[in-house]
Motif scaffolding. Structure first.
Motif, mmCIF file in Angstrom:
data_model
loop_
_atom_site.group_PDB
_atom_site.id
_atom_site.type_symbol
_atom_site.label_atom_id
_atom_site.label_comp_id
_atom_site.label_asym_id
_atom_site.label_seq_id
_atom_site.Cartn_x
_atom_site.Cartn_y
_atom_site.Cartn_z
ATOM 1 N N UNK A 21 93.174 22.090 -11.083
ATOM 2 C CA UNK A 21 92.670 21.101 -12.037
ATOM 3 C C UNK A 21 91.841 21.790 -13.114
ATOM 4 N N UNK A 22 92.087 21.452 -14.363
ATOM 5 C CA UNK A 22 91.308 22.005 -15.462
ATOM 6 C C UNK A 22 90.739 20.860 -16.301
ATOM 7 N N UNK A 23 89.663 21.171 -17.010
ATOM 8 C CA UNK A 23 89.041 20.192 -17.900
ATOM 9 C C UNK A 23 88.826 20.833 -19.262
ATOM 10 N N UNK A 24 89.257 20.133 -20.290
ATOM 11 C CA UNK A 24 89.015 20.555 -21.672
ATOM 12 C C UNK A 24 88.012 19.578 -22.278
ATOM 13 N N UNK A 25 86.898 20.107 -22.795
ATOM 14 C CA UNK A 25 85.845 19.272 -23.357
ATOM 15 C C UNK A 25 85.653 19.626 -24.829
ATOM 16 N N UNK A 26 85.773 18.602 -25.662
ATOM 17 C CA UNK A 26 85.591 18.772 -27.102
ATOM 18 C C UNK A 26 84.190 18.299 -27.490
ATOM 19 N N UNK A 27 83.420 19.177 -28.151
ATOM 20 C CA UNK A 27 82.063 18.869 -28.592
ATOM 21 C C UNK A 27 82.020 18.801 -30.117
ATOM 22 N N UNK A 28 81.197 17.895 -30.622
ATOM 23 C CA UNK A 28 80.925 17.922 -32.054
ATOM 24 C C UNK A 28 79.539 18.526 -32.294
ATOM 25 N N UNK A 29 79.178 18.697 -33.548
ATOM 26 C CA UNK A 29 77.927 19.394 -33.875
ATOM 27 C C UNK A 29 76.694 18.583 -33.503
ATOM 28 N N UNK A 30 76.872 17.297 -33.226
ATOM 29 C CA UNK A 30 75.757 16.445 -32.831
ATOM 30 C C UNK A 30 75.571 16.397 -31.322
ATOM 31 N N UNK A 31 76.430 17.112 -30.597
ATOM 32 C CA UNK A 31 76.316 17.165 -29.151
ATOM 33 C C UNK A 31 77.139 16.124 -28.410
ATOM 34 N N UNK A 32 77.802 15.237 -29.125
ATOM 35 C CA UNK A 32 78.679 14.275 -28.453
ATOM 36 C C UNK A 32 79.919 15.008 -27.959
ATOM 37 N N UNK A 33 80.494 14.508 -26.870
ATOM 38 C CA UNK A 33 81.639 15.206 -26.282
ATOM 39 C C UNK A 33 82.612 14.211 -25.651
ATOM 40 N N UNK A 34 83.824 14.665 -25.536
ATOM 41 C CA UNK A 34 84.878 13.939 -24.827
ATOM 42 C C UNK A 34 85.673 14.952 -24.018
ATOM 43 N N UNK A 35 85.972 14.609 -22.762
ATOM 44 C CA UNK A 35 86.691 15.533 -21.876
ATOM 45 C C UNK A 35 88.034 14.934 -21.481
ATOM 46 N N UNK A 36 88.991 15.809 -21.254
ATOM 47 C CA UNK A 36 90.297 15.421 -20.723
ATOM 48 C C UNK A 36 90.635 16.380 -19.588
ATOM 49 N N UNK A 37 91.175 15.853 -18.501
ATOM 50 C CA UNK A 37 91.495 16.671 -17.333
ATOM 51 C C UNK A 37 92.995 16.642 -17.058
ATOM 52 N N UNK A 38 93.486 17.699 -16.449
ATOM 53 C CA UNK A 38 94.903 17.791 -16.094
ATOM 54 C C UNK A 38 95.056 18.762 -14.932
#
Length: 265
Positions: A80-97
């Motif tokens: 299982x891996x997780x990719x997490x996208x961050x913006x410069x304000x520290x907000x993030x969204x993750x997707x797992x596969x």
């Protein structure tokens, strides 16, 4: 005048694949979108963590391609891996596969035929074959080649996804059906080479010699007969009297018979 921008939206990221790999590393792909992108982080059990900051801010969807590398190379393992996208304000969204790392090739297929037994001669010009193959993960498809060569290795290109094959109107010849399998990770197995022969021609023969050449009452005749191909059975009789087979040299296309023709014309 002071210009500023308010960003209340979370970044968006998706995972598109692949879901299987035949190596210890794989390039995963997907899409992301955010106007203030900072980085994408990779994490997961058994994979090396990584940070990628060469991503671009955009109001539209962008593509990413990121390597995922195993810490330890095993023959097969689901990670299982997780990719997490961050913006410069520290907000993030993750997707797992889940990605299956599979380094083992499928087994050699087992081929059979309801019409043409292996290494046998048949008179049927229409052939039907089926096969089975096993793999630790999942069989994706097969490469199938029919030719007249015993050791052909089908190219690593899927020619069909099902495990049956029909051939129609085959000419008289010796054939080899070559079948190999590939799994979802891209591992190609070895080929099975299935031999069979199609023969729809009637054999021909000739009488080479008869001794003695003239008829003698209450005597035996010896006959030598040649034929055009290897036979499974040969019956010889004179005036209805069966002849006795006396021998056929190995590898030769002729046989000798002893025939008793007492009181026969």
């Amino acid at each position: 005048t002071v210009r500023f921008r308010i960003d209340t939206l979370s970044p968006q990221i998706t995972f598109e694949g692949p879901f299987a790999s035949n190596a210890s590393s794989v390039l995963v792909t997907g899409k992301y979108q955010d106007t203030n992108v900072d980085r994408i982080e990779v994490s997961g059990s058994g994979v090396w963590p990584a940070v990628f900051d060469t991503v671009f801010s955009s109001d539209s969807l962008q593509s990413y391609e990121i390597p995922v590398i195993l810490k330890e190379v095993l023959t097969q393992e689901n990670k299982p891996i997780t990719l997490t996208l961050y913006d410069v304000l520290g907000k993030s969204t993750a997707v797992s596969a889940n990605i299956t790392f599979d380094l083992d090739a499928p087994e050699i297929p087992v081929v059979s035929s309801s019409t043409h037994p292996e290494n046998k001669l048949t008179h049927n010009s229409n052939a039907e074959f089926s096969w089975t193959a096993s793999d630790n993960f999942n069989i994706k498809g097969y490469a199938v080649v029919l030719d007249n060569l015993p050791d052909t290795v089908p190219p690593p290109v899927i020619t069909q996804y099902d495990s049956t094959k029909l051939f129609y109107n085959l000419n008289d010849a010796s054939y080899y059906l070559h079948v190999r399998a590939v799994d979802d990770a891209g591992n190609w197995g070895q080929a099975y080479n299935y031999a069979f022969t199609v023969d729809n021609k009637r054999p021909t023969f000739s009488v080479d010699s008869i001794y003695p050449s003239s008829r003698h009452v209450n005597s035996d005749f010896t006959a030598t007969i040649s034929y055009s191909e290897e036979l499974s059975k040969l019956n010889v009789s004179i005036s209805g009297v069966p002849c006795i087979f006396t021998g056929s040299p190995v590898g030769e296309l002729f046989s000798s018979f002893k025939c008793n023709v007492s009181d026969k014309s």
